[in-house]
Design an enzyme around this catalytic site. Structure first.
Site, mmCIF file in Angstrom:
data_model
loop_
_atom_site.group_PDB
_atom_site.id
_atom_site.type_symbol
_atom_site.label_atom_id
_atom_site.label_comp_id
_atom_site.label_asym_id
_atom_site.label_seq_id
_atom_site.Cartn_x
_atom_site.Cartn_y
_atom_site.Cartn_z
ATOM 1 N N HIS A 84 -28.409 25.908 83.572
ATOM 2 C CA HIS A 84 -28.623 26.449 84.913
ATOM 3 C C HIS A 84 -27.642 27.601 85.117
ATOM 4 O O HIS A 84 -26.553 27.631 84.518
ATOM 5 C CB HIS A 84 -28.362 25.389 85.976
ATOM 6 C CG HIS A 84 -29.399 24.322 86.020
ATOM 7 N ND1 HIS A 84 -29.534 23.467 87.088
ATOM 8 C CD2 HIS A 84 -30.348 23.946 85.130
ATOM 9 C CE1 HIS A 84 -30.522 22.621 86.866
ATOM 10 N NE2 HIS A 84 -31.033 22.896 85.678
ATOM 11 N N GLU A 115 -25.577 28.299 87.466
ATOM 12 C CA GLU A 115 -24.244 27.879 87.899
ATOM 13 C C GLU A 115 -23.403 27.375 86.726
ATOM 14 O O GLU A 115 -22.236 27.721 86.588
ATOM 15 C CB GLU A 115 -24.331 26.759 88.944
ATOM 16 C CG GLU A 115 -25.112 27.101 90.183
ATOM 17 C CD GLU A 115 -26.556 26.634 90.110
ATOM 18 O OE1 GLU A 115 -27.264 26.963 89.120
ATOM 19 O OE2 GLU A 115 -26.997 25.955 91.037
#
EC number: 3.5.4.33
Length: 144
Positions: free
Chosen positions: A47, A49
């Site tokens: 992801h 992040e």
């Protein structure tokens, strides 16, 4: 947030769900930026992040990023929220809410649990309209 939106656009161009993330140091410099790469890398943890956190921690030479800010175009999922807590990121700014898979204001609400070792300051709705448009267009095009 503009740079995070640019990362989200680049992710969409790669066929990834358009999510982008940027980590900013206490002095205001971008230390890491990433977009989703789960499909490209065949990695469910890739992801935006997580990738930005990994890069920022490597650059800092530390597993913690106190006083740093994370800008992300979509409400982090539970996995990403747990990583944010573990990293001790001070401030989280996110764009679009994610009622289906979010882990901050929806779903698991990771930071509200007594087991959460850290709770960042949270600011939502930053660049939400553009982030929502990118996601809506991406999924509409996938259905067509």
């Amino acid at each position: 947030m503009n740079q995070a939106l640019d990362e989200a656009r680049a992710a969409a161009e790669r066929g990834e769900v358009p999510v982008g993330a940027v980590i900013v140091s206490p002095d205001g410099h971008v230390v890491a930026a990433a977009g989703n790469r789960t499909r490209e890398w065949h990695d469910p943890t890739a992801h935006a992040e997580i990738l930005a956190i990994r890069a920022a921690c490597a650059a800092a030479g530390s597993e913690r990023l106190p006083d740093h800010a994370l800008y992300v175009t979509l409400e982090p999922c539970a996995m990403c929220a747990a990583a944010i807590a573990a990293t001790r990121i001070a401030r989280l700014y996110y764009g679009a809410s994610d009622p289906k898979s979010g882990g901050v204001a929806h779903g698991a609400r990771v930071f509200t649990h007594p087991q959460a070792h850290h709770r960042p300051e949270i600011y939502d709705g930053i660049g939400a309209a553009e982030a929502e448009r990118l996601l809506r267009d991406f999924f509409r095009n996938r259905r067509d």
